[in-house]
Scaffold this active site. Structure first.
Site, mmCIF file in Angstrom:
data_model
loop_
_atom_site.group_PDB
_atom_site.id
_atom_site.type_symbol
_atom_site.label_atom_id
_atom_site.label_comp_id
_atom_site.label_asym_id
_atom_site.label_seq_id
_atom_site.Cartn_x
_atom_site.Cartn_y
_atom_site.Cartn_z
ATOM 1 N N GLY A 120 117.879 -29.328 75.091
ATOM 2 C CA GLY A 120 119.182 -29.966 74.915
ATOM 3 C C GLY A 120 120.249 -29.051 74.351
ATOM 4 N N GLU A 121 119.874 -27.986 73.670
ATOM 5 C CA GLU A 121 120.852 -27.096 73.070
ATOM 6 C C GLU A 121 121.500 -26.221 74.137
ATOM 7 O OE1 GLU A 121 119.222 -24.895 69.824
ATOM 8 O OE2 GLU A 121 117.968 -26.566 69.149
ATOM 9 N N SER A 122 122.791 -26.015 73.997
ATOM 10 C CA SER A 122 123.536 -25.264 75.004
ATOM 11 C C SER A 122 123.068 -23.824 75.092
ATOM 12 C CB SER A 122 125.032 -25.310 74.694
ATOM 13 O OG SER A 122 125.290 -24.750 73.394
ATOM 14 N N LYS A 127 120.080 -22.610 74.497
ATOM 15 C CA LYS A 127 118.796 -22.580 75.194
ATOM 16 C C LYS A 127 118.989 -22.815 76.687
ATOM 17 C CE LYS A 127 115.828 -23.958 71.335
ATOM 18 N NZ LYS A 127 114.785 -24.905 70.869
ATOM 19 N N ILE A 128 119.910 -23.751 77.017
ATOM 20 C CA ILE A 128 120.179 -24.013 78.429
ATOM 21 C C ILE A 128 120.723 -22.758 79.098
ATOM 22 C CG2 ILE A 128 121.632 -25.314 80.018
ATOM 23 C CD1 ILE A 128 121.473 -27.663 78.090
#
Length: 1446
Positions: free
Chosen positions: A647-649, A651-652
């Site tokens: 969900g973290e940007s 990580k994405i």
């Protein structure tokens, strides 16, 4: 001509062909053709248009059609004799012109087509006919371009049927092979148009049209196995590939006109009830190829090219689902199933006839691998059970013929179709479940199916466990949970039984590969790189797949650890060497990529982590994907299905960067760089969220999406069509950023199918299994538990005999497999489960259990099955023996066992005449009555016939009614059941059991008997059980004499517990004691190394309670006697003889047993045959006890004394047989001790109260002491004689004298005579040994003892007065002794310092007896010397010299 059949299963539409020999004369053929011309002209003349002269032109009086027909009539009879030399175009063209004409009506066209059909079926046209190719092409072109006026619907249908008839005749003709690929395609297309048109026509036309289509397909594809050459390459130079370029060909665009009311067949046929006419037209229209060369290929004689196009056309009929927007999720029948069902049936026919030869043609194979299977997946999930059934039939045919090329497709079909539909929780209807289950059972009936699924899929780390899932499905589906038994349960049972029986049948075929060994990786090997050297050689692929399965299981365990704690999960895999000791990114990435069951949330968090190692793992993970030639949205779907996008940007971003880099590397056609791929991937994720998130109210439009992605391609715009396609793909099909967890059965999405097709090119080869049991051990270990449970539950719920038999067959197959693969636990579980169904393990409160058993067919079948398994596979039964014994004990209590189940077949004397394997008790009450009362144990019911007699008895207190026929039948069924069980064979054939099984059987018997309790608190029923178990235990012990070391500790302990805990006589202790004796009797001759242990066990008899021992003493003695007489030569140790002799000695005190015991002793001691140094002393002591025993007559005591005396000859023999100084010295000592024990024993008998025994003992003792028995002389050491005088002779004299003084003469009659004999014995023995004794230093002491006892006997008083006999005897004996001593120089007067003590001592005592003896013995001595001597003696007496000497 024949008629077409009217039923649905019509066999053919063509008229029956006329047999005609083409070599016959031309006249006959000409007449036939002439008759057909006449028929056509006749039907044409019925029409006004053709009836008169044709006046329109100046030159022609008749219409051209009529003119050509009449011209044919003129010419036909003038042609040459050889009909094959006649050009067929000459006699076909007039008919074909009529067929092509749009001026003719339906009746005329129909008759003309019939004529053409007749000519074709006459076999006139063949490959030898001139111009045959042109003729066949003309026929096809004319018929497919047929035009006619429709006068009425019925005539139109007739014409259409005739068209079908002629086209099929063309394909079945001998000359059909000259047809080109294009013409064959045209024929098929025309027939399909008729099929399509028939939807609005009559039922008969519909059926005939469909049947014709089937016949055409079968006729065309039946040639495929005969085509051995490869496919012809296309004109562009590219050879046949695994996936051909798909093009639609024009299958002959034609028009059929009918004048004023034309019906046009212009490529868009009328609707037949499907959703779109245009879509069907699109399938059928188009051009043959883009290049003239491709068109040229289609003009060649027909073969693979036309088959490829026809097969592709049939597959395209299935794409209607795509055209009308029906997906597998729509669980409603919103389209007509008729078209796809028809197409599937045609495809099935093509596959059936093409068979394995399809593999030789890559284009056909590629159509099956991709397009066909993709459609099969879709239609397999439809709500139509008809479609599902046809799909399953096609897949079964594909498996049979092409499984080598369909590994992943088969996996997907079973995972996404069969396993989903066969379980109700996925929303399938009952009909779907039933069809899916039927299909699965059909697959299970293929002998190698499950083996190949296991080897190719379950043992592949990249595939699902299809075998395990299918076997679990069958097991679960067979369970009737809270419902009665249904068809579904029976179906699943059939599937399980089929798999199990397949394994059982493979057992006899052997296995060329050695048994598996546990894998243990000593060092790290990348598990995803494990390869097999030869996938066709079992010596290579069997160890390979086992190794892969081991890796897969370890990975699954590692996944379970990882889901709980990622760090521990990786450490576990490092410990098993599946990951390196020092983790590297590639190995961890492959673990994430290829391991099923991982928590995708944890994987996503790990891959999105900012740690350097995690970033490296992420990039390696992305590099495991193949995105070549793949759409961006499809690639992104595949990538995000393997984990949950964090969900973290940040990580994405990291995840999408890795994806974009990999995608750009493999697909650089449109995107300029990886940044463009990254931006577009972000945009797709945003679009996906926008379109499929319910919280977003205003959705992004296509223009918005295109506008958002302007100038992202290195400053340039991406093609609008490319972005538009992406937009619509995302809108229609959501990208799931939260993929499914677990190992369920997912739906097949387009992106997954694309990935599957890519994997299928790289997957390992399909392993073909043969009829040998290579992997059955591994497979059976997986499915055995659920299978046994499932079959047991069905068996429990079933009520039909055929279901019972099916279950029993399954049980026997499981037993066979378990035994073959040494799966003892499985066999035990099976036995436990079966025993519950016998109704014997848990006794019920039924009043007549025998009748109930006879009426219960399930119980009887199970009982036979249990004992069949016990007799056949007993080697591998362990704990299950206890349950089998419980059944046997129940039958025993009911009196249903054979006469002698515990029969020891090796002992013929114990086998009753009528008993034997399978023979039942005819009257066991009578048998029990014939046994000795001390050996028989009464039982409540002694046999089945005994129960009959109870039932039929009229002598009971209360009158009983006669048994009914039903009761008698039930008894008879019970009788037959027990006969079939052969229960006795379990024990009589136990010598063939494996050692472990035999030991477990013995332990089960001991456990079933129960531990005996102290005292007699056991109920009669429990005691009867314990006795029966002991009988069986003894029987198997005797039958396994070669393996007695295995059984003996447990048997001995059990018997010991019985003996030591029993305080009163009972059948159990009786059986224990005599069973022990019997074991010893039987085994001593064969087990000399165990002789001591066996004989030591007889000490238990000595530990019997006194009351018990007294009761059985006589019989025990008989058995011991029998043992001695049979095995005396095998008893060699002193310990063994001690046990035997002790048992015999005890009988000396028993009035009834002493005679038998003494008989055994006589056997041992008579003539010394069985006497040995080991038992000599024991036998002498036993003989003494029998001599002393007052039970029986005195003759036995005298006989015992004779045995003792006679045994001295053995001592002499042993003494002389010894060689060597050391051995002789040792033997001399031993013989001296034995001789001393002998004379000591005789001394004790000399004190017996019975005169004859006492005196005989004295005589025997004298003989032994003097060594005159049979002339034997023992060379005993001098010390032995001193001991003899001190311990035997002197003691005897003293004891006898004491008895005479202290006991009544009534107790010891004529004791005086005994004293006389004793005194004589003393004198004779002394004189016999005088020479040796005189050499001893202690001779004076010995001589003094003799003189002293003579003095005492001289003074002895009997009945208060001195004995006259002794008064006379003693002086006489002394006088004789003195004379002998004088003669031998022992007693002489010596002149020595200190005096002569022997001389003085002698005369001092002699004078007390008879003073005159000195003068008589030594008359030469003068009186002076005598007087002087007398004075010296008196003086010394006074000084105490005598006392010191004494």
């Amino acid at each position: 001509m024949g008629r077409p059949k009217m039923d649905f299963g019509i066999n053919a539409i063509e008229e029956e062909p006329e047999e005609f020999d083409s070599t016959s004369n031309t006249g006959a053929l000409a007449c036939m053709i002439n008759s057909e011309v006449g028929a056509v002209l006749a039907i044409m003349r019925r029409n006004v248009r053709w009836g008169g002269r044709f006046m329109a032109g100046d030159d022609q009086l008749e219409h051209s059609l009529i003119y050509s027909l009449k011209l044919l009539r003129k010419q036909i009879f003038s042609w040459p004799q050889q009909w094959s030399t006649v050009n067929p175009v000459l006699y076909l063209q007039p008919f074909l012109d009529v067929v092509r004409s749009d001026e003719t009506g339906a009746p005329i066209t129909g008759v003309t087509l019939s004529s053409v059909y007749k000519i074709l079926t006459l076999n006139v046209i063949d490959l030898n006919t001139v111009n045959v190719e042109e003729a066949m092409h003309l026929v096809v072109d004319a018929v497919t371009s047929c035009r006619f006026e429709v006068t009425d619907p019925a005539s139109e249908e007739v014409v259409l049927m005739k068209i079908l008839q002629v086209l099929l005749a063309c394909m079945k003709s001998k000359a059909a092979i000259v047809l080109s690929n294009q013409h064959v395609c045209t024929i098929v297309n025309t027939c399909f148009r008729v099929v399509h048109q028939a939807g609005t026509k009559g039922e008969l036309l519909q059926r005939i049209a469909r049947h014709t289509m089937h016949e055409l397909v079968r006729c065309i594809f039946s040639r495929l196995p005969d085509i051995v050459e490869g496919e012809v390459p296309l004109a562009n130079g590219v050879a046949s590939s695994s996936k051909p370029e798909v093009r639609d060909y024009n299958f002959g665009s034609t028009q059929l006109d009918n004048g004023n009311s034309f019906v046009e067949y212009n490529g868009q046929p009328p609707s037949v009830g499907i959703a779109s006419t245009a879509s069907m037209g699109n399938m059928m229209n188009g051009t043959i190829g883009a290049s003239p060369n491709d068109l040229q290929l289609m003009t060649k004689p027909y073969g693979v090219p036309c088959m490829v196009e026809i097969f592709h056309f049939l597959c395209s009929l299935l794409n209607i689902v795509e055209h009308i927007g029906i997906g597998p999720r729509s669980n409603t029948l919103t389209f007509d199933e008729d078209v796809p069902l028809f197409a599937l049936s045609l495809i099935n026919s093509a596959i059936e006839l093409g068979g394995a030869s399809i593999c030789q043609h890559p284009k056909l194979l590629a159509l099956i691998q991709d397009e066909l299977f993709r459609n099969l997946m879709q239609f397999g999930l439809s709500m139509s059970s008809l479609l599902l059934s046809m799909v399953c039939s096609i897949v079964l045919n594909l498996y049979h013929h092409l499984r080598m090329e369909l590994k992943l497709q088969l996996e997907t079909f079973f995972s996404c179709v069969v396993l989903r539909l066969a379980q109700s929780r996925y929303g399938a209807s009952y009909q779907q479940q039933e069809v899916a289950m039927e299909a699965l059972v059909d697959f299970c009936r293929q002998k190698t199916f499950m083996v190949e699924m296991y080897a190719n899929l379950d043992c592949d780390i990249t595939c699902s466990n299809v075998f395990e899932d299918l076997s679990n499905l069958l097991s679960k589906s067979a369970f009737p949970v809270n419902c009665p038994l249904s068809t579904m349960h029976i179906l699943a049972l059939d599937g399980l039984i089929a798999v199990i029986q397949g394994m059982a049948e493979r057992i006899g075929n052997g296995s060329a590969v050695s048994e598996q060994v546990p894998f243990n990786f000593e060092e790290y090997i990348p598990f995803w790189t494990v390869k097999c050297e030869d996938y066709a050689d079992p010596f290579h692929w069997v160890p390979f797949v086992r190794r892969r399965k081991y890796i897969k299981r370890r990975l699954m365990i590692g996944a379970d650890h990882f889901n709980r704690d990622p760090k521990k999960g990786l450490e576990f895999l490092q410990g098993t060497h599946l990951l390196p000791d020092k983790l590297d990114p590639q190995s961890v990435a492959c673990f994430f990529r290829y391991t099923a069951g991982l928590d995708k949330n944890l994987v996503g968090d790990f891959l999105g982590n900012h740690d350097d190692f995690c970033v490296q793992v992420l990039h390696e993970f992305a590099w495991t994907f193949d995105f070549e030639e793949m759409n961006l949205d499809t690639a992104l779907r595949l990538f995000l299905e393997t984990f949950r996008l964090p969900g973290e940007s940040q990580k994405i971003q990291r995840v999408l960067e890795a994806f974009s880099e990999r995608y750009y590397e493999q697909s650089q056609h449109i995107l300029a760089n990886k940044d463009a791929a990254l931006l577009l991937s972000y945009s797709i994720i945003l679009l996906n969220t926008d379109q499929h998130n319910v919280q977003v109210k205003k959705k992004m439009t296509e223009e918005d999406f295109i506008r958002n992605n302007r100038q992202i391609n290195d400053g340039n715009d991406l093609p609008r069509e490319f972005l538009s396609e992406l937009y619509h793909n995302i809108c229609k099909n959501e990208i799931r950023t939260t993929p499914e967890q677990g190992a369920g059965f997912p739906e097949m999405t387009p992106s997954r199918w694309v990935d599957l097709m890519r994997k299928s090119k790289k997957t390992s080869p399909f392993i073909l299994s043969d009829s040998r049991a290579f992997l059955d051990h591994d497979m059976f270990a997986i499915m055995s538990g659920p299978t046994i449970a499932a079959i047991s539950v069905v068996f429990d719920h079933a009520e039909q005999e055929d279901v019972f038999q099916t279950c029993v067959d399954g049980f026997l197959a499981i037993a066979k497999i378990s035994a073959c693969h040494h799966l003892e636990d499985v066999l035990d579980d099976l036995v436990v489960s079966l025993c519950k169904f016998t109704t014997l393990v848990n006794p019920s409160s039924i009043e007549e259990p025998v009748l109930a058993f006879g009426d219960d067919s399930k119980a009887r079948m199970t009982t036979i099955t249990v004992f069949t398994i016990a007799n056949t596979y007993g080697d591998y039964i362990r704990s299950g023996w206890r349950n089998i014994l419980d059944c046997i004990l129940r039958l025993h209590k009911l009196g249903l066992l054979p006469a002698r189940v515990a029969n020891d077949v090796a002992d013929n004397s114990d086998i009753s005449v009528e008993s034997g394997p399978g023979k039942l008790v005819t009257n066991s009450l009578l048998l029990a009555a014939q046994m000795p009362s001390s050996m028989s144990t009464p039982r409540k019911s002694s046999g089945l016939m005994g129960r009959f007699s109870q039932l039929l008895s009229l002598e009971s207190e209360e009158p009983r009614s006669q048994p009914s026929e039903q009761q008698l039948a039930a008894h008879q069924r019970t009788l037959q059941t027990i006969q079939k069980c052969h229960i006795d064979s379990i024990f009589t054939e136990s010598k063939f059991l494996h050692a472990d099984s035999l030991l477990q059987l013995a332990r089960a018997l001991i456990g079933a008997a129960g531990r005996p309790q102290r005292g007699n608190n056991t109920s009669p029923e429990d005691e009867d059980t314990a006795v029966f178990c002991l009988e069986l235990l003894i029987a198997i012990t005797l039958n396994n004499r070669d393996r007695i070391t295995i059984l003996w500790p447990g048997v001995y302990e059990h018997i010991s517990n019985i003996v030591q805990s029993t305080l009163m006589p009972c059948a159990l202790v009786e059986k224990a004691v005599f069973g022990l004796l019997r074991i010893c009797q039987r085994l001593l001759p064969y087990k000399e190394n165990l002789a001591d242990e066996l004989l030591r066990s007889l000490h238990l008899v000595l530990k019997l309670n006194d009351r018990v021992a007294h009761t059985y003493c006589e019989h025990i003695t008989q058995e011991v006697t029998r043992l001695v007489k049979a095995n005396a030569t095998h008893i060699r140790s002193q310990m063994g003889w001690r046990t035997i002799i002790n048992l015999l000695s005890i009988t000396a005190r028993h009035p009834d047993a002493s005679e038998t015991g003494f008989d055994a002793l006589i056997f041992i001691m008579s003539q010394g045959v069985h006497l040995s140094p080991a038992n000599y002393v024991l036998c002498v002591d036993a003989s003494r006890q029998f001599a002393e025993s007052r039970h029986g007559q005195a003759e036995r005591s005298l006989h015992a004394l004779d045995l003792m005396a006679g045994s001295i000859s053995c001592l002499s023999r042993w003494s002389h047989e010894t060689k060597g100084e050391e051995a002789a010295e040792k033997v001399s000592r031993d013989i001296g001790e034995m001789w001393l024990r002998l004379v000591q024993g005789l001394r004790k008998v000399c004190l017996d109260m019975r005169e004859e025994v006492r005196n005989h003992a004295l005589t025997s003792l004298q003989r032994c002491l003097m060594g005159v028995v049979d002339g034997v002389n023992l060379d005993l050491p001098q010390a032995a004689w001193l001991q003899c005088f001190d311990m035997v002779v002197f003691t005897l004299l003293d004891d006898l004298l004491e008895i005479s003084q202290s006991h009544s003469t009534k107790d010891y009659r004529n004791i005086e005579g005994t004293l006389v004999l004793a005194m004589k014995l003393l004198s004779k023995v002394f004189l016999q040994l005088l020479h040796d004794l005189s050499q001893l230093t202690t001779f004076c002491k010995l001589w003094l003892g003799i003189l002293t006892r003579m003095v005492k006997y001289m003074k002895a008083k009997i009945k208060g007065k001195r004995s006259e006999k002794l008064q006379d005897l003693v002086p006489e004996l002394l006088k004789n002794t003195l004379f002998v001593m004088k003669a031998r120089g022992v007693l002489i007067q010596r002149s020595a310092l200190g005096g002569d003590s022997l001389w003085e001592l002698t005369w001092l005592h002699v004078n007390n007896i008879n003073p005159s003896l000195q003068c008589e013995v030594f008359p030469d001595l003068d009186s002076e010397n005598a007087q002087q001597k007398q004075n010296e003696i008196e003086g010394r007496r006074q000084s105490g010299v005598i006392e010191s000497i004494e």
